[in-house]
Design a protein around this motif. Structure first.
Motif, mmCIF file in Angstrom:
data_model
loop_
_atom_site.group_PDB
_atom_site.id
_atom_site.type_symbol
_atom_site.label_atom_id
_atom_site.label_comp_id
_atom_site.label_asym_id
_atom_site.label_seq_id
_atom_site.Cartn_x
_atom_site.Cartn_y
_atom_site.Cartn_z
ATOM 1 N N TYR A 242 -2.850 -0.946 4.729
ATOM 2 C CA TYR A 242 -1.648 -1.364 4.538
ATOM 3 C C TYR A 242 -1.267 -2.902 4.925
ATOM 4 N N LEU A 243 -0.442 -3.500 4.254
ATOM 5 C CA LEU A 243 0.048 -4.830 4.822
ATOM 6 C C LEU A 243 1.600 -4.543 5.309
ATOM 7 N N LEU A 244 1.970 -4.944 6.461
ATOM 8 C CA LEU A 244 3.326 -5.033 6.865
ATOM 9 C C LEU A 244 4.038 -6.271 7.019
ATOM 10 N N VAL A 245 5.071 -6.357 6.390
ATOM 11 C CA VAL A 245 5.791 -7.648 6.078
ATOM 12 C C VAL A 245 7.068 -7.550 6.780
ATOM 13 N N THR A 246 7.561 -8.314 7.979
ATOM 14 C CA THR A 246 8.918 -8.153 8.743
ATOM 15 C C THR A 246 9.548 -9.368 8.528
ATOM 16 N N VAL A 247 10.546 -9.442 7.533
ATOM 17 C CA VAL A 247 11.165 -10.558 7.454
ATOM 18 C C VAL A 247 12.235 -10.786 8.544
ATOM 19 N N GLN A 248 12.049 -11.624 9.297
ATOM 20 C CA GLN A 248 13.006 -11.919 10.481
ATOM 21 C C GLN A 248 14.065 -13.339 10.537
ATOM 22 N N SER B 89 2.156 -6.204 -6.812
ATOM 23 C CA SER B 89 1.582 -5.482 -5.933
ATOM 24 C C SER B 89 0.923 -4.237 -6.709
ATOM 25 N N LYS B 90 1.935 -3.665 -7.363
ATOM 26 C CA LYS B 90 1.596 -2.703 -8.445
ATOM 27 C C LYS B 90 0.152 -2.718 -9.213
ATOM 28 N N ILE B 91 0.455 -4.111 -10.052
ATOM 29 C CA ILE B 91 -0.652 -4.708 -10.854
ATOM 30 C C ILE B 91 -1.968 -4.778 -10.007
ATOM 31 N N MET B 92 -1.674 -5.247 -8.846
ATOM 32 C CA MET B 92 -2.984 -5.332 -7.931
ATOM 33 C C MET B 92 -3.445 -4.094 -7.273
ATOM 34 N N ASP B 93 -3.199 -2.909 -7.773
ATOM 35 C CA ASP B 93 -3.371 -1.426 -7.250
ATOM 36 C C ASP B 93 -2.766 -1.138 -5.943
ATOM 37 N N ALA B 94 -1.669 -1.880 -5.639
ATOM 38 C CA ALA B 94 -0.972 -1.585 -4.287
ATOM 39 C C ALA B 94 0.472 -0.980 -4.471
ATOM 40 N N GLN B 95 0.854 -0.154 -3.578
ATOM 41 C CA GLN B 95 2.160 0.515 -3.713
ATOM 42 C C GLN B 95 3.095 -0.593 -2.601
ATOM 43 N N THR B 96 4.362 -0.398 -3.042
ATOM 44 C CA THR B 96 5.450 -1.140 -2.225
ATOM 45 C C THR B 96 6.384 -0.339 -2.004
ATOM 46 N N VAL B 97 6.888 -0.466 -0.567
ATOM 47 C CA VAL B 97 8.319 0.349 -0.141
ATOM 48 C C VAL B 97 8.923 -0.784 0.583
ATOM 49 N N LEU B 98 10.235 -0.740 0.417
ATOM 50 C CA LEU B 98 11.180 -1.872 1.039
ATOM 51 C C LEU B 98 12.071 -0.921 1.992
ATOM 52 N N VAL B 99 12.025 -1.328 3.315
ATOM 53 C CA VAL B 99 12.844 -0.629 4.444
ATOM 54 C C VAL B 99 13.946 -1.599 5.201
ATOM 55 N N ALA C 86 10.410 1.061 -4.316
ATOM 56 C CA ALA C 86 10.675 2.544 -3.405
ATOM 57 C C ALA C 86 11.528 1.982 -2.274
ATOM 58 N N THR C 87 12.504 2.768 -1.762
ATOM 59 C CA THR C 87 13.049 2.063 -0.495
ATOM 60 C C THR C 87 13.124 3.287 0.524
ATOM 61 N N ALA C 88 13.266 3.049 1.640
ATOM 62 C CA ALA C 88 13.241 4.316 2.775
ATOM 63 C C ALA C 88 14.396 3.464 3.845
ATOM 64 N N MET C 89 14.907 4.241 4.705
ATOM 65 C CA MET C 89 15.761 3.740 5.783
ATOM 66 C C MET C 89 15.206 2.824 6.703
ATOM 67 N N ASP C 90 14.066 3.439 7.306
ATOM 68 C CA ASP C 90 13.257 2.698 8.329
ATOM 69 C C ASP C 90 11.758 2.775 8.073
ATOM 70 N N VAL C 91 11.125 1.999 9.270
ATOM 71 C CA VAL C 91 9.683 1.905 9.220
ATOM 72 C C VAL C 91 8.944 2.995 9.182
ATOM 73 N N ASP C 92 9.340 3.874 9.903
ATOM 74 C CA ASP C 92 8.761 5.189 9.952
ATOM 75 C C ASP C 92 8.841 6.106 8.797
ATOM 76 N N ARG C 93 9.945 6.184 8.127
ATOM 77 C CA ARG C 93 10.037 6.995 6.975
ATOM 78 C C ARG C 93 9.339 6.046 5.790
ATOM 79 N N GLY C 94 9.394 4.646 5.895
ATOM 80 C CA GLY C 94 8.575 4.020 5.001
ATOM 81 C C GLY C 94 7.183 4.243 4.712
ATOM 82 N N MET C 95 6.736 4.235 5.940
ATOM 83 C CA MET C 95 4.995 4.423 6.078
ATOM 84 C C MET C 95 4.850 5.920 5.620
ATOM 85 N N GLN C 96 5.639 6.820 5.836
ATOM 86 C CA GLN C 96 5.322 8.132 5.385
ATOM 87 C C GLN C 96 5.482 8.239 3.773
ATOM 88 N N LEU C 97 6.446 7.468 3.065
ATOM 89 C CA LEU C 97 6.743 7.552 1.831
ATOM 90 C C LEU C 97 5.293 6.570 0.900
#
Length: 120
Positions: free
Chosen positions: A12-18, A70-80, A101-112
């Motif tokens: 997985y890749l993790l992007v944190t927009v700060q 991402s989907k075209i490149m065979d990767a799923q995306t979740v926004l948290v 796809a969205t989730a409330m936080d990083v933990d839920r996002g990784m599960q999704l």
């Protein structure tokens, strides 16, 4: 040039927009993510926007574009981490972020994200 870090966590890749996103930064992120997905064969991308207080229509479309790319490149995306004000703004702008796809936080996002990757 300003860049948003993209961290690799296994498949997985993790992007944190700060920082507040502006148009050029969003375009650079899209290009950087495409490159990193290709280089790492990442199966998923988790984008954490919890630090963002403002998202305009361009940034909203870029998030949807990143998900599609991402989907075209065979990767799923979740926004948290979407702030309530950001969600309200996106709805008021008529942006429903199709395919994101969205989730409330990083933990839920990784599960999704793991569940979405396993379904492939």
């Amino acid at each position: 040039m300003e860049r948003i870090p993209i961290l690799r966590m296994g498949e997985y890749l993790l992007v944190t927009v700060q920082v507040e996103m502006h148009d050029q930064l969003a375009l650079t992120l899209q290009e950087d993510l495409a490159t990193r997905i290709s280089e790492t064969a990442a199966r998923g991308v988790l984008i954490d926007i919890s630090a963002l207080e403002i998202v305009d229509s361009f940034i909203g479309r870029m998030i949807a574009n990143i998900s599609g790319l991402s989907k075209i490149m065979d990767a799923q995306t979740v926004l948290v981490g979407m702030q309530p004000a950001v969600a309200i703004t996106l709805v008021e702008l008529g942006l429903n972020l199709p395919g994101v796809a969205t989730a409330m936080d990083v933990d839920r996002g990784m599960q999704l994200l793991r569940a979405k990757v396993q379904q492939q």
